[in-house]
Write a protein that holds these residues in place. Sequence first.
Motif, PDB file in Angstrom:
ATOM      1  N   UNK A 104       0.789  -1.238   0.000  1.00  6.43           N
ATOM      2  CA  UNK A 104       0.000   0.000   0.000  1.00  6.43           C
ATOM      3  C   UNK A 104       0.819   1.285   0.000  1.00  6.43           C
ATOM      4  N   UNK A 105       2.084   1.230   0.403  1.00  8.74           N
ATOM      5  CA  UNK A 105       2.878   2.469   0.367  1.00  8.74           C
ATOM      6  C   UNK A 105       3.557   2.666  -0.987  1.00  8.74           C
ATOM      7  N   UNK A 106       3.437   1.675  -1.884  1.00  6.82           N
ATOM      8  CA  UNK A 106       4.035   1.803  -3.207  1.00  6.82           C
ATOM      9  C   UNK A 106       5.524   2.051  -3.116  1.00  6.82           C
ATOM     10  N   UNK A 107       5.960   3.162  -3.696  1.00  5.57           N
ATOM     11  CA  UNK A 107       7.363   3.560  -3.627  1.00  5.57           C
ATOM     12  C   UNK A 107       7.485   4.933  -2.997  1.00  5.57           C
ATOM     13  N   UNK A 121       1.838   0.900  13.221  1.00  9.74           N
ATOM     14  CA  UNK A 121       2.948   0.699  14.135  1.00  9.74           C
ATOM     15  C   UNK A 121       3.713  -0.600  13.875  1.00  9.74           C
ATOM     16  N   UNK A 122       3.241  -1.432  12.954  1.00 11.80           N
ATOM     17  CA  UNK A 122       3.934  -2.676  12.615  1.00 11.80           C
ATOM     18  C   UNK A 122       3.982  -2.804  11.099  1.00 11.80           C
ATOM     19  N   UNK A 123       5.178  -2.959  10.549  1.00 14.01           N
ATOM     20  CA  UNK A 123       5.335  -3.100   9.100  1.00 14.01           C
ATOM     21  C   UNK A 123       6.025  -4.416   8.773  1.00 14.01           C
ATOM     22  N   UNK A 124       5.268  -5.364   8.218  1.00 11.95           N
ATOM     23  CA  UNK A 124       5.845  -6.569   7.628  1.00 11.95           C
ATOM     24  C   UNK A 124       6.344  -6.152   6.251  1.00 11.95           C
ATOM     25  N   UNK A 125       7.642  -6.159   6.047  1.00 11.33           N
ATOM     26  CA  UNK A 125       8.216  -5.513   4.863  1.00 11.33           C
ATOM     27  C   UNK A 125       7.646  -6.063   3.566  1.00 11.33           C
ATOM     28  N   UNK A 126       7.536  -7.378   3.471  1.00 11.76           N
ATOM     29  CA  UNK A 126       6.943  -7.990   2.280  1.00 11.76           C
ATOM     30  C   UNK A 126       5.905  -9.007   2.725  1.00 11.76           C
ATOM     31  N   UNK A 147      16.985  -0.558  -2.860  1.00 12.53           N
ATOM     32  CA  UNK A 147      17.412   0.731  -2.305  1.00 12.53           C
ATOM     33  C   UNK A 147      16.248   1.401  -1.570  1.00 12.53           C
ATOM     34  N   UNK A 148      15.061   1.309  -2.161  1.00 15.44           N
ATOM     35  CA  UNK A 148      13.887   1.873  -1.505  1.00 15.44           C
ATOM     36  C   UNK A 148      13.611   1.139  -0.196  1.00 15.44           C
ATOM     37  N   UNK A 149      13.799  -0.173  -0.192  1.00 17.96           N
ATOM     38  CA  UNK A 149      13.593  -0.936   1.029  1.00 17.96           C
ATOM     39  C   UNK A 149      14.487  -0.478   2.162  1.00 17.96           C
ATOM     40  N   UNK A 150      15.726  -0.146   1.844  1.00 17.51           N
ATOM     41  CA  UNK A 150      16.645   0.375   2.862  1.00 17.51           C
ATOM     42  C   UNK A 150      16.108   1.700   3.409  1.00 17.51           C
TER      43      UNK A 150
END
Length: 310
Positions: A104-107, A121-126, A147-150
């Motif tokens: 949902x946050x796209x890029x 408050x909780x983000x499961x990255x993928x 790079x965006x993930x970092x």
Amino acid sequence: MIFDAHSDLPTFVYEERKAGKTRVLDENYGRFFNGWISSRAMAIWTRPEKRTNATVYGLEVLNSFLKDIEESERFELVRNVEEMRKVIKEGRVALWLGLEGGEPIGESLDLLEVFYRLGLRVLTLTWSLRNAIGDGVFERTRGGLTNFGVEVVGKAEELGIVIDLSHINEAGFWDALEVTSFPVIASHSNARALCDHPRNLTDEQIKAIAERDGVVGAVAIPSFVDRENPTLDKYVGHITYMTDLVGYRHVGIGFDFVYYLRGWSGRSIEGLENESKIPALVEKLKENFGKKEVEAITSKNFERVFERIT
């Protein structure tokens, strides 16, 4: 009392409200919480068929979820542990907002901040597939964080969002640990040594989370417990194994019950089919651990991490 680190109930709430129902959580309190769940991370999961329009879908699910909480007498969305403790003391259930996969946050780091302002408050990255942050465990390419993930991990640190490493592949897992010094969690994963499934964690991964003072939440998905004969005893076996490996302070509960989701296979853990079986789980834990350890595993460990980060 149980701090459940992962639930897909926002999907259920959204689909029920689309069908015209209201006060979905209140009406299903006995079914989904039944006096045992005191705190729960409620994850917005982008169904695979919704990935092409994930931001709109995620916001629609969040909107329905927030409306349902507003109508509720039993639940409140919390943003920190102080709020959580207050809500529980009042006899209500504290709900944390999560994203199961950053689709949902796209890029956009701005969108991550928007979701934070709305309570994230909780983000499961993928989830299990690839997104702009990195590769999930079911991608054939074994890329790590982008790079965006970092940048996402850094922004999450800045805002006070717990990073959840369930679902990400091993390369991304180690990348995330390389770029953050904060505690991390795996909200719903088991021990791969006991059940060789890509969604479970190796001993090295479990140890790495513990070294950061993080927590692994034991998951009640049958195929993650035992491929042939998933039972309550074997679920507790994962908790015991991980506790023996890294200590009781680094193991928690992340049920991920999915029996209410459209498309569910119908298979469950024998003896832990749903929330009504939590008393049996607690009794099993008491057979294996002391009072202090049971309290830590069922609630205090995740509380500790959330208090430090949020």
